[in-house]
Design a protein around this motif. Structure first.
Motif, mmCIF file in Angstrom:
data_model
loop_
_atom_site.group_PDB
_atom_site.id
_atom_site.type_symbol
_atom_site.label_atom_id
_atom_site.label_comp_id
_atom_site.label_asym_id
_atom_site.label_seq_id
_atom_site.Cartn_x
_atom_site.Cartn_y
_atom_site.Cartn_z
ATOM 1 N N ARG A 275 0.853 -1.192 0.000
ATOM 2 C CA ARG A 275 0.000 0.000 0.000
ATOM 3 C C ARG A 275 0.889 1.243 0.000
ATOM 4 O O ARG A 275 1.776 1.383 0.834
ATOM 5 N N VAL A 276 0.640 2.117 -0.977
ATOM 6 C CA VAL A 276 1.377 3.375 -1.058
ATOM 7 C C VAL A 276 0.375 4.509 -0.898
ATOM 8 O O VAL A 276 -0.664 4.518 -1.557
ATOM 9 N N THR A 277 0.678 5.426 0.000
ATOM 10 C CA THR A 277 -0.228 6.566 0.178
ATOM 11 C C THR A 277 0.546 7.857 0.012
ATOM 12 O O THR A 277 1.759 7.905 0.175
ATOM 13 N N ASP A 278 -0.198 8.903 -0.326
ATOM 14 C CA ASP A 278 0.433 10.216 -0.402
ATOM 15 C C ASP A 278 0.074 10.978 0.873
ATOM 16 O O ASP A 278 -0.592 10.450 1.763
ATOM 17 N N SER A 279 0.531 12.227 0.949
ATOM 18 C CA SER A 279 0.211 13.017 2.135
ATOM 19 C C SER A 279 -0.729 14.145 1.732
ATOM 20 O O SER A 279 -0.390 15.310 1.793
ATOM 21 N N ALA B 65 -4.482 10.903 3.905
ATOM 22 C CA ALA B 65 -3.592 10.163 3.027
ATOM 23 C C ALA B 65 -4.407 9.327 2.043
ATOM 24 O O ALA B 65 -5.239 8.515 2.436
ATOM 25 N N ARG C 288 -4.865 6.501 -0.955
ATOM 26 C CA ARG C 288 -4.183 5.267 -1.359
ATOM 27 C C ARG C 288 -3.926 5.286 -2.851
ATOM 28 O O ARG C 288 -4.848 5.188 -3.646
ATOM 29 N N ASP D 129 -3.104 0.201 -3.609
ATOM 30 C CA ASP D 129 -3.929 -0.294 -2.509
ATOM 31 C C ASP D 129 -3.917 -1.820 -2.478
ATOM 32 O O ASP D 129 -4.524 -2.459 -3.334
ATOM 33 N N CYS E 70 5.004 10.713 -0.766
ATOM 34 C CA CYS E 70 4.413 9.386 -0.919
ATOM 35 C C CYS E 70 5.264 8.372 -0.161
ATOM 36 O O CYS E 70 6.479 8.514 -0.099
ATOM 37 N N ALA E 71 4.601 7.356 0.392
ATOM 38 C CA ALA E 71 5.349 6.368 1.159
ATOM 39 C C ALA E 71 4.608 5.048 1.178
ATOM 40 O O ALA E 71 3.394 4.994 0.976
ATOM 41 N N THR F 270 2.977 2.497 3.199
ATOM 42 C CA THR F 270 2.448 2.550 4.558
ATOM 43 C C THR F 270 2.159 1.162 5.113
ATOM 44 O O THR F 270 2.056 0.989 6.325
ATOM 45 N N SER F 271 1.990 0.174 4.202
ATOM 46 C CA SER F 271 1.924 -1.189 4.718
ATOM 47 C C SER F 271 2.287 -2.148 3.602
ATOM 48 O O SER F 271 2.387 -1.759 2.446
#
Lengths: 313, 319, 356
Positions: C28-32, C37, C39, C42, C79-80, C82-83
C-alpha cells in the motif's frame, strides 16, 4: 547572435557618450575643459574633436580615438584618462572578482541545499534573508560593516587599498583591505544568485534524467554532483551574465563607501568635480566590461551545453 | 523579488498566465460570441482585488501607508525645521528634544527624515509611473508593428538593459544638475525597459488570439485593441512590475543622494543623511546610519514585498 | 503471426510455485494529501518468477507507475509505503535504508523509462552516463568500464557502439536512445528489469524492435521483467502474464493465454474490446470506456469501477470485493459480477487489433 547584441550595447554606449558630450551645458569644449579653459587649450581640443566637421565625422573621430585607447585628457587631474583608468582598474578587478567568487561560493551550496529541502524551515529562513538583503541599500551594509568591524571593533581597515603612504602593496595587504568591501558587495549578489541557483536546481531535480540517475543506483548527492550542478548551471550562467550591470553599479557604491580607489571611486570623484573626460572614459570601460562578461557567459554556456554547440535549443 | 531581472520577464511571458489575466470587456462581446466557447477567455474576479484581500499584501500596504503618514503628515505634527542649523547641538545622539539626534550642523534628523521620505516617495512613485507609461507606449508600438521594427526596438531594449543603471544615472546627474523633476525624468529613462517588454509580450499574445483577429477583421484599430484588450489584460502585470520599479527607484535616489549627485543641499534626503553618517562614522554617529538605512530598507522591502505577494496571488488565481 | 501463436513459443514460467524473484505483499502506497492520506497503490500482491515477463496494464493514474517507483524505492516526495512489503529474491527491500537501497538500484533492479528523450542528461556523453552504474556498484577502472559499456551497447543492437558511447543524447534517434536506456539498465546484470511504458514515446516500427530486444534479454539472461503499459498490443507481444490494475488495486491477474480466453473482470473485458480493429485507427487512443478513472481516495466504499461498469449491481457499491480465484487456474479476480467468458467474435477482433 549574442555577439550582435554585444555590438548593439557598445554602439549604444558610444553613441550615448558621444551625444552627451555634445549636449553638455556650455558646449563640449567648455564642459571638457572646465575651469582649465584657456583659448589655447580650447582651440586644441576643438581641433581634436573636429567640431568644425559634420556630426558623422565627429562621431567617427570619437570611435577612432576609442579604438586607439585614447580616452582623452583630464584637465582636473592633469593626467590622461587612460592612465587614470589603468591605475584604478586593477583595484576594481580585485574587488569585483573577490566579490564574485565569494558570492558564488556561498550562493551555489546555499541554493542547492534549499533546492534539496524545499519549503523546509531553513529554506524559508534563507529565502527571507535573501529578500531582505536584496532590498538592503549597499551603503547601509557597508556603513554597518565599518561601524562594527572598524570603529567599535577594529578588525578590518575602514577603507582604502592599503596603509596610507605605502605604495608597494603585498597581495596579502590588498586582500585584507579588499575583504570588507568585497564581502558587502558579495552579500547583495549572493542574495540574488542563491535564488537563481535554488530555482534552477529545483527545475533540474524534477527532470527525468535525475530519476534515471537515481535508478542507476547513484545517491542523491552523487546525482546532484553528476547531473544536477552542470544542468542547473546553464540558466544560472546566463542570469549571472545578465546581472553584471548591477554588479558594476554595486562596485561604484561600495568603492564610494570604503574610499576604495577603483573605477567606481574614480567615476564618483569625476562626477562630483564635473570631470567629463574621466566620466566618459569610465562609462565606456563599464560598457566594455558588461559586453565582455556577457560574451564570457555565452562561452561558458557553450562549454556546458553540447546542444548549443550543435545549434539546437 | 528579483525585480528588473530577465527572470521576471520570462515568467510573465508565460502564455498560460497571459491568458488567465485576460479580463474581457463588454464592447467585444459581439465578435467573441461568434467563436467557439474555448476561445472566449473566462471572466474571473479582478486579480488585483484578490491580491489586496490577501493578508500578506496588506502587510506591505500598511508599511507603505505608515511611511506616507510619516513623510507627509509627520511634518505637520513635528514642528522642528529640517533646515535650521544649530552649531551648539551638532552630532547629538537621540534625545527627547531630537528623537533621531542631530547631524553635523545641528539639524534635527527626525524632521530631515520626514522630508527625505517625501523626496524618496515622490521620485520613486513618479519615476515608476512615468517609466511604465513610456514602457506601455514603446512596448505596444513594438508589439503591434511586429517584424523588423519590432526586432530593432527590442534589440535596443536588450542593449539598454546591459548598461549599468547607476553608471548611466551618475553620468546624467553630472551632466544635468538635478532637481526633483529632472531626477524623475532621468530615473524613468531606466525604468521603462521591463514594462516595455511585458506590454510587448501581452500585445503579441493578444494578437494571436482568435477573437482579436476577428475584431481586427471587423475593422477594429490597433489603438482600440490596445485599449480594449491589451491594457486591461496587462494592467495587473504592469502594476506588479511598477511596485518593483518604485522599490528600485527609491534605491537609486538613495544611491545618487548618497554620492552627492541627487537633489542638491540643503534639501534633506535619506541617502544624504547616510552620507553624513559615514563621514562621521569615527564619531560613532550611528543614528545617522541606522535611521536612514532602516527607512530605505523598510520602503524598498515594502514595495518589493507588495509586488511579490500580488504576483503570488496571481499565480494562485491562475490555478 | 498472432500474439497467441507467439506466446506458445514461450515456456510457461509463470506458475506460482516458481521461486519469485520479486514479490509484492499487500503493498500500500499513500500520499500526504491534506484531506487525508490517499491510497495510490492499494493492497497489491504480485509475484514475478525467474525469467518471467509480467505485464501490468491499466489506464494512466491507476497506480502502475507508482507501484514501479515503490519497487525502485524512488517514490515521489510525500508518498510512502504505509503497509505491505516488497521482497527481492526473498529479501525484504521495502524497509531498507536509503544508502542500502542505492546498492540495489541499477545493480539488482534495472529500470527503463518512458521517454528516452528526457531520460538522458543532455549535457553528457552517453557512454559516461551508462558507465555510472558500473562506477557506483563496482570498482571497475574507467578503461574497463568503457569496454564493458561498448559491449553492452552492442548487445542491445546498437550499430557502431563506440561512436554511440561518444555521442550526446541529442545526436541519437529516439529508438537508439531507448536502446541506450536498456543497455544502462542491464549493464550490471540485474535479475529484475522494470520497464515503465518503454515504447510509448516511440514509432510503431521502433516499438517492435525494442520489445523484441526486451524479450531477447529475458531469453539470453533469464532476467525477470515487469512491463508496465497502457497498450494491450505491447502487452500481447511480450508478456507471459497479465495483471490489470484499476484505481490502485489489482483487479485481475492471469497467464496471457488464460487472460485472452477467459478474462472475467468487466474492466479487463472493456479494455480488450476497446482495442480498435481497423488498422487505420490503431494510432488513436486505446481507451474508449466511458467516464474516467476515479481520483485516488483515502477510503473507498465499493468497487472502484462500479460507476463505469456495465455489470454493476447494488452490492458492488457496498463493499470492495476481495481478490479471489478466477475462472481458470493461476487466475485471480476482484469482482462480484464477472462477465461471461468472451465470445469468439470479440477474441478474434482483439487478435486483429493487437497483432499489428
Amino acid at each position: 547572435m549574442r555577439l550582435g547584441q554585444a555590438c548593439v550595447v557598445l554602439l549604444i554606449v558610444s553613441v550615448l557618450t558621444f551625444l552627451l558630450v555634445r549636449m553638455l551645458p556650455g558646449g563640449p569644449v567648455q564642459a571638457l575643459l572646465g575651469t582649465h579653459n584657456t583659448p589655447g587649450a580650447a582651440a586644441a581640443l576643438e581641433q581634436k574633436l573636429g567640431l568644425d566637421k559634420p556630426l558623422a565625422v565627429q562621431f567617427l573621430t570619437w570611435i577612432g580615438s576609442l579604438l586607439r585607447a585614447d580616452l582623452g585628457f583630464s584637465y582636473v587631474r592633469q593626467s590622461s584618462v587612460t592612465s587614470l583608468i589603468a591605475a584604478s582598474l586593477p583595484n576594481s578587478l580585485l574587488l569585483g572578482v573577490m566579490a564574485f567568487v565569494m558570492a558564488l561560493l556561498v550562493a551555489i551550496p546555499l541554493g542547492v541545499y534549499q533546492a534539496l529541502h524545499p519549503n523546509s524551515w531553513s529554506d524559508f529562513a534563507a529565502t527571507t534573508a535573501a529578500f531582505v538583503l536584496y532590498s538592503m541599500p549597499i551603503f547601509f551594509i557597508g556603513a554597518l560593516a565599518i561601524l562594527y568591524l572598524s570603529v567599535y571593533h577594529p578588525v578590518f581597515p575602514p577603507g582604502g587599498v592599503g596603509p596610507a603612504g605605502v605604495t608597494d602593496l603585498s597581495w596579502a595587504t590588498r586582500l585584507y583591505y579588499a575583504f570588507m568591501p568585497a564581502t558587502v558587495l558579495a552579500l547583495v549578489q549572493l542574495a540574488v544568485w542563491s535564488r537563481y541557483v535554488r530555482s534552477s536546481m529545483l527545475d533540474t531535480l524534477a527532470k527525468d534524467y535525475v530519476r534515471t540517475s537515481r535508478a542507476q543506483g547513484l545517491s542523491m548527492g552523487q546525482t546532484v554532483r553528476r547531473h544536477g550542478l552542470r544542468n542547473a548551471s546553464v540558466p544560472v550562467i546566463q542570469l549571472i551574465g545578465l546581472s553584471l550591470p548591477a554588479l558594476i553599479g554595486g562596485v561604484v557604491v561600495v568603492e564610494s563607501v570604503f574610499n576604495y580607489p577603483g573605477m567606481g571611486y574614480l567615476l564618483w570623484q569625476a562626477a562630483i568635480q564635473y570631470d567629463f573626460p574621466v566620466i566618459l572614459g569610465v562609462t565606456v570601460i563599464a560598457g566594455l566590461a558588461v559586453v565582455l562578461g556577457t560574451l564570457l557567459a555565452d562561452l561558458l554556456h557553450l562549454m556546458v551545453d553540447p546542444r548549443v554547440r550543435d545549434g539546437i535549443g | 523579488m528579483e525585480s528588473g531581472s530577465p527572470q521576471d520577464d520570462g515568467l510573465l511571458v508565460d502564455p498560460v498566465r497571459a491568458e488567465v489575466i485576460h479580463v474581457p470587456t463588454e464592447g467585444e462581446s459581439g465578435p467573441a460570441a461568434l467563436l467557439p466557447e474555448s476561445v472566449e477567455p473566462e471572466r474571473s474576479p479582478s486579480p488585483m482585488a484578490v491580491a489586496l484581500r490577501h493578508p500578506a499584501a496588506r502587510v506591505g500596504l500598511v508599511v507603505i501607508a505608515a511611511l506616507v503618514v510619516f513623510s507627509y503628515i509627520g511634518p505637520l505634527i513635528w514642528s522642528a525645521s529640517p533646515n535650521d542649523t544649530d552649531l551648539l547641538v551638532i552630532l547629538q545622539p537621540p534625545s527627547s528634544v531630537h528623537p533621531f539626534g542631530t547631524d553635523d550642523v545641528g539639524r534635527d534628523v527626525l524632521a530631515r527624515m520626514m522630508v527625505g521620505g517625501q523626496v524618496s516617495l515622490n521620485i520613486g512613485v513618479a519615476a515608476a509611473a512615468l517609466g511604465c507609461a513610456i514602457g506601455v507606449v514603446y512596448g505596444a508600438i513594438s508589439g503591434f508593428a511586429g517584424g523588423r521594427l519590432d526586432s530593432v526596438m527590442m534589440r535596443f531594449v536588450d542593449g539598454m538593459l546591459a548598461i549599468p543603471v547607476l553608471v548611466l544615472l551618475i553620468v546624467l546627474a553630472a551632466a544635468f544638475r538635478p532637481n526633483q523633476l529632472l531626477l524623475i525624468l532621468v530615473i524613468s529613462l531606466t525604468s521603462w525597459l521591463i514594462p516595455a517588454r511585458l506590454i510587448r509580450a501581452g500585445t503579441l499574445s493578444m494578437k494571436s488570439q482568435d477573437f482579436i483577429k476577428a475584431s481586427q477583421a471587423m475593422g477594429s484599430t490597433s489603438t482600440r485593441t490596445l485599449r480594449r484588450h491589451v491594457l486591461p489584460n496587462s494592467v495587473g502585470i504592469i502594476v506588479v512590475n511598477a511596485t518593483f520599479q518604485v522599490a528600485d527607484a527609491i534605491l537609486l535616489v538613495a544611491y545618487l543622494s548618497f554620492l552627492g549627485l541627487g537633489i542638491p543641499p540643503p534639501t534633506a534626503t535619506w541617502g544624504g543623511i547616510m552620507s553624513t553618517g559615514i563621514s562621521y562614522i569615527n564619531e560613532q554617529a550611528w543614528w545617522l546610519i541606522y535611521f536612514p538605512g532602516l527607512a530605505i530598507l523598510l520602503a524598498v522591502v515594502a514595495f518589493n514585498y507588495l509586488g511579490d505577494t500580488v504576483r503570488d496571488a496571481y499565480d494562485v488565481t491562475a490555478r | 503471426m498472432s500474439p497467441l501463436d507467439e506466446m506458445k513459443s514461450v515456456p510457461d514460467v509463470s506458475s506460482p510455485e516458481t521461486e519469485g524473484v520479486l514479490e509484492l505483499r499487500s503493498l500500500r502506497v499513500t500520499d500526504s494529501h491534506p484531506a487525508g492520506a490517499r491510497r495510490l497503490v492499494d493492497d497489491v500482491s504480485l509475484r514475478v518468477g525467474q525469467g518471467e515477463i509480467l505485464g501490468i496494464v491499466g489506464e494512466s493514474g491507476c497506480g502502475k507507475s507508482m507501484t514501479a517507483m515503490a519497487i525502485m524505492g524512488l517514490l515521489p516526495k510525500g508518498c510512502a509505503i504505509t503497509s505491505g512489503s516488497i521482497l527481492l529474491g526473498g529479501r525484504n527491500i521495502s524497509a531498507l535504508q536509503p544508502s542500502e537501497y542505492n546498492r540495489i538500484r541499477g545493480k539488482e533492479i534495472g529500470m527503463v523509462f518512458q521517454d528516452p528523450m528526457s531520460s538522458l542528461d543532455p549535457t553528457q556523453r552517453v557512454g559516461l552516463q551508462v558507465a555510472d552504474s558500473l562506477r557506483v556498484h563496482t570498482d571497475t577502472k574507467s578503461r574497463a568500464a568503457r569496454v564493458r559499456v561498448v559491449e553492452t551497447l552492442e548487445s542491445v543492437g546498437l550499430p557502431e557502439p563506440a561512436k554511440v558511447a561518444d555521442s550526446y543524447p541529442h545526436q541519437l534517434s529516439g529508438g537508439m536512445r531507448q536502446r541506450v536506456m536498456v543497455a544502462m539498465a542491464i549493464l550490471c546484470g540485474p535479475r529484475l528489469l522494470i520497464c515503465d511504458e518503454p515504447t510509448t514515446a516511440l514509432d510503431v516500427t521502433v516499438q517492435k524492435q525494442v520489445l523484441d530486444l526486451l524479450r531477447g534479454i529475458r531469453d539470453s539472461f533469464g532476467t525477470s521483467i515487469v512491463l508496465i503499459t497502457h497498450d494491450f498490443g505491447v502487452m500481447a507481444r511480450v508478456a507471459d502474464r497479465v495483471a490489470v490494475m484499476y484505481a490502485g488495486q489489482l483487479v485481475e491477474e492471469a497467464p496471457m493465454g488464460d487472460f485472452y480466453r477467459s478474462r472475467a473482470h468487466p474492466y479487463s473485458d472493456a479494455l480488450l474490446r476497446a482495442v480498435p480493429t481497423l488498422h487505420g485507427t490503431r494510432s488513436a487512443r486505446l481507451w474508449a470506456i466511458p467516464g474516467t478513472p476515479p481520483t485516488p481516495a483515502a477510503h473507498r466504499e465499493g468497487c472502484g469501477f462500479a460507476d463505469r461498469c456495465v455489470n454493476v449491481r447494488a452490492d458492488c457499491l457496498n463493499a470492495v470485493p476481495a481478490l479471489a480465484k478466477g475462472p481458470s487456474p493461476h487466475h485471480r479476480l476482484r469482482c462480484l459480477h464477472p462477465v461471461e467468458p468472451a465470445d469468439g467474435a470479440s477474441t478474434s477482433s482483439t487478435e486483429q487489433g493487437v497483432g499489428q
